[in-house]
Design a protein around this motif. Sequence first.
Motif, PDB file in Angstrom:
ATOM      1  N   ASN A 176      -0.356  -5.122  -5.804  1.00 16.41           N
ATOM      2  CA  ASN A 176      -1.482  -4.109  -5.569  1.00 16.41           C
ATOM      3  C   ASN A 176      -2.679  -4.337  -6.824  1.00 16.41           C
ATOM      4  O   ASN A 176      -2.223  -4.602  -7.819  1.00 16.41           O
ATOM      5  CB  ASN A 176      -1.132  -2.556  -5.828  1.00 16.41           C
TER       6      ASN A 176
ATOM      7  N   GLU B 123       0.004   4.212  -5.947  1.00 18.66           N
ATOM      8  CA  GLU B 123       1.289   3.601  -5.561  1.00 18.66           C
ATOM      9  C   GLU B 123       2.501   4.270  -6.651  1.00 18.66           C
ATOM     10  O   GLU B 123       2.014   4.352  -7.954  1.00 18.66           O
ATOM     11  CB  GLU B 123       1.682   2.107  -5.400  1.00 18.66           C
TER      12      GLU B 123
ATOM     13  N   GLN C 214       6.062  -5.430  -3.901  1.00 22.49           N
ATOM     14  CA  GLN C 214       4.622  -5.307  -3.508  1.00 22.49           C
ATOM     15  C   GLN C 214       3.727  -5.579  -4.718  1.00 22.49           C
ATOM     16  O   GLN C 214       3.602  -5.510  -5.671  1.00 22.49           O
ATOM     17  CB  GLN C 214       4.374  -3.731  -3.104  1.00 22.49           C
TER      18      GLN C 214
END
Length: 120
Positions: free
Chosen positions: A35, A53, A33
């Motif tokens: 971010n 996160e 992921q």
Amino acid sequence: MGEQSARDEGLAFIRRYPRRKITTVVGVLSGGQYNIVPCLEIGEGGLQFQASEKHFKGGLVVANLFLPTAHFLSVTAEIVYIVQTDASGRSCYGLRFKNLAFESKRKIRDYIAEKTAAEA
């Protein structure tokens, strides 16, 4: 905030390089992921960012950012400390650079050396 908070939490780490506060964002690739999160401090050895996160101590990430001097950095880093900063679950993460190029290290050193009197 980061160094004192980490010390209060009983975390063992030693900073080898000076840091400077920085107002920018950093792209963090972790666990597949990506971010974009606030970057709080930077030094030759690593940086500190804040994120909601969850990341894990010892985990590897790829960090991408522009220094205010318009120099782009992309570096693999290890998460060396985590400090929860507020009730919403956001935490500060301390990264140690793993493969920072010499030219990038020099650009960071130059940026830190430009510290204003107000920042010192």
